[in-house]
Motif scaffolding. Structure first.
Motif, PDB file in Angstrom:
ATOM      1  N   PRO A 260       0.873  -1.294   0.018  1.00 18.66           N
ATOM      2  CA  PRO A 260      -0.074   0.011   0.016  1.00 18.66           C
ATOM      3  C   PRO A 260       0.843   1.102  -0.144  1.00 18.66           C
ATOM      4  O   PRO A 260       0.286   2.266  -0.001  1.00 18.66           O
ATOM      5  CB  PRO A 260      -0.685  -0.091   1.471  1.00 18.66           C
ATOM      6  N   TYR A 261       2.303   1.198   0.141  1.00 18.84           N
ATOM      7  CA  TYR A 261       3.077   2.150   0.157  1.00 18.84           C
ATOM      8  C   TYR A 261       3.573   2.635  -1.262  1.00 18.84           C
ATOM      9  O   TYR A 261       4.158   3.714  -1.522  1.00 18.84           O
ATOM     10  CB  TYR A 261       4.309   1.824   1.053  1.00 18.84           C
ATOM     11  N   PHE A 262       3.214   1.896  -2.166  1.00 19.34           N
ATOM     12  CA  PHE A 262       3.816   1.845  -3.689  1.00 19.34           C
ATOM     13  C   PHE A 262       3.028   3.161  -4.339  1.00 19.34           C
ATOM     14  O   PHE A 262       2.115   3.414  -4.124  1.00 19.34           O
ATOM     15  CB  PHE A 262       3.543   0.576  -4.562  1.00 19.34           C
ATOM     16  N   GLU A 263       4.081   3.814  -4.832  1.00 20.04           N
ATOM     17  CA  GLU A 263       3.671   5.065  -5.510  1.00 20.04           C
ATOM     18  C   GLU A 263       2.428   5.090  -6.340  1.00 20.04           C
ATOM     19  O   GLU A 263       2.157   4.016  -7.088  1.00 20.04           O
ATOM     20  CB  GLU A 263       4.775   5.524  -6.463  1.00 20.04           C
ATOM     21  N   CYS A 264       1.417   5.946  -6.248  1.00 18.30           N
ATOM     22  CA  CYS A 264       0.146   5.924  -6.815  1.00 18.30           C
ATOM     23  C   CYS A 264       0.225   6.168  -8.539  1.00 18.30           C
ATOM     24  O   CYS A 264      -0.417   5.823  -9.313  1.00 18.30           O
ATOM     25  CB  CYS A 264      -0.723   7.047  -6.329  1.00 18.30           C
TER      26      CYS A 264
END
Length: 322
Positions: A260-264
């Protein structure tokens, strides 16, 4: 020796940063990696990689040597006239509605202008929230007024977007202006990356879920399944944990996505100026989100929200649930 080069020389090129970098993940190109960009700075090369960096700063978290990549980047990146023109629009969100609607195909509205007499709490939506999600600002005003606060809404840019393209002096001028406007007031930001940037530059502000939890404000119970995206700069300064804690306090059923921390994929201005690489990162992010089994994403940062809209997902701010 310039500040950027001095920090760049601390890099030992170990490669721990590579898989943390969204542009490297989708291109597998050293040019578009933190290590490659640092090499370009050391060699004095105007590399294409410096223009594709999404400034998520996950490489800083991954780096075992503690290299402050952001310091290298903001002292090496040079803006172009088109980027500078966009930045001026961000400083006046009321001018953003039409360009965003035409250029991005998203629904927009004019920012909410609101001020009580003797305001004691400032709501800071940032530049995009007011335009792509005016209802979120309206709900924030209603929520705080219901708790007895006198509020004022300040619609402007925090300076983060300027820093991303190397407009550091302008960014610090904005920070100083905000410091004067915020003096003596409680400030609650609806944009988590704005919150992080302002905190890093010495402004006394709260991110929205941080304030709600710190003050133990009342919350309803909400029966809904969601997944959560943690905005990049909020993660760097360590305030992203409040997002999940508030979601849990609301009673939401949280379905975890893959990383969920991966770049949007919005990546500062990349969603406007490097659309292909932005689209590639968004595709990878959507795959990760969909592994949660739901398409409703808690997004407390407006550029991330814009990316999720482009992905065809349903982004909602925590304030939307009140």
């Amino acid at each position: 020796m310039g500040m950027g080069l001095e920090e760049a020389l601390k890099c030992v090129h170990c490669g721990f940063c590579l898989e943390s970098c969204p542009t490297y993940v989708v291109t597998r190109s050293e040019i578009h990696s933190p290590r490659g960009r640092i090499t370009a700075v050391k060699l004095g090369i105007d590399s294409e990689g410096l223009k594709t960096c999404m400034f998520c700063r996950k490489c800083e978290i991954a780096c075992p040597s503690g290299v402050k990549y952001s310091e290298i980047f903001v002292n090496s990146r040079k803006s172009n006239p088109l980027e500078r023109s966009m930045l001026r629009l961000l400083e006046k969100p009321s001018s953003l509605a039409l360009p965003l609607k035409i250029g991005m195909g998203v629904e927009t509205s004019l920012p909410l202008e609101y001020r009580d007499q003797n305001e004691d709490l400032i709501i800071f939506p940032g530049c995009l929230t007011s335009v792509i999600s005016r209802s979120s600002v309206e709900k924030a005003v209603k929520y705080f007024k219901g708790l007895g606060y006198n509020v004022k809404v300040i619609n402007t840019c925090c300076g983060l977007a300027h820093s991303h393209v190397g407009e550091n002096k302008r960014a610090m001028d904005i920070v100083q202006k905000l410091r004067e406007e915020f003096k003596g007031k409680t400030v609650v930001s609806l944009s988590s990356n704005c919150s992080a940037f302002m905190k890093e530059n010495g402004l006394d502000v709260y991110d929205f879920p941080e304030f709600v939890l710190s003050k133990n404000l009342p919350l309803p119970k909400v029966n809904e399944k969601v997944t959560i995206h943690y905005p990049c700069h909020a993660h760097v300064v360590g305030i992203e944990g409040y997002i999940r804690k508030m979601a849990e306090k609301l009673g939401l059923t949280i379905m975890d996505s893959d990383d969920p921390y991966f770049e949007c994929g919005a990546g500062g201005s990349q969603i406007f100026f490097n659309k292909q690489i932005s689209s590639d990162v968004m595709s990878r992010k959507k795959e990760k989100v969909m592994k949660s089994g739901v398409n409703t994403v808690i997004s407390t940062n407006p550029s991330c929200t814009l990316a999720f809209i482009k992905m065809g997902l349903k982004p909602i701010h925590l304030v939307d649930l009140l």
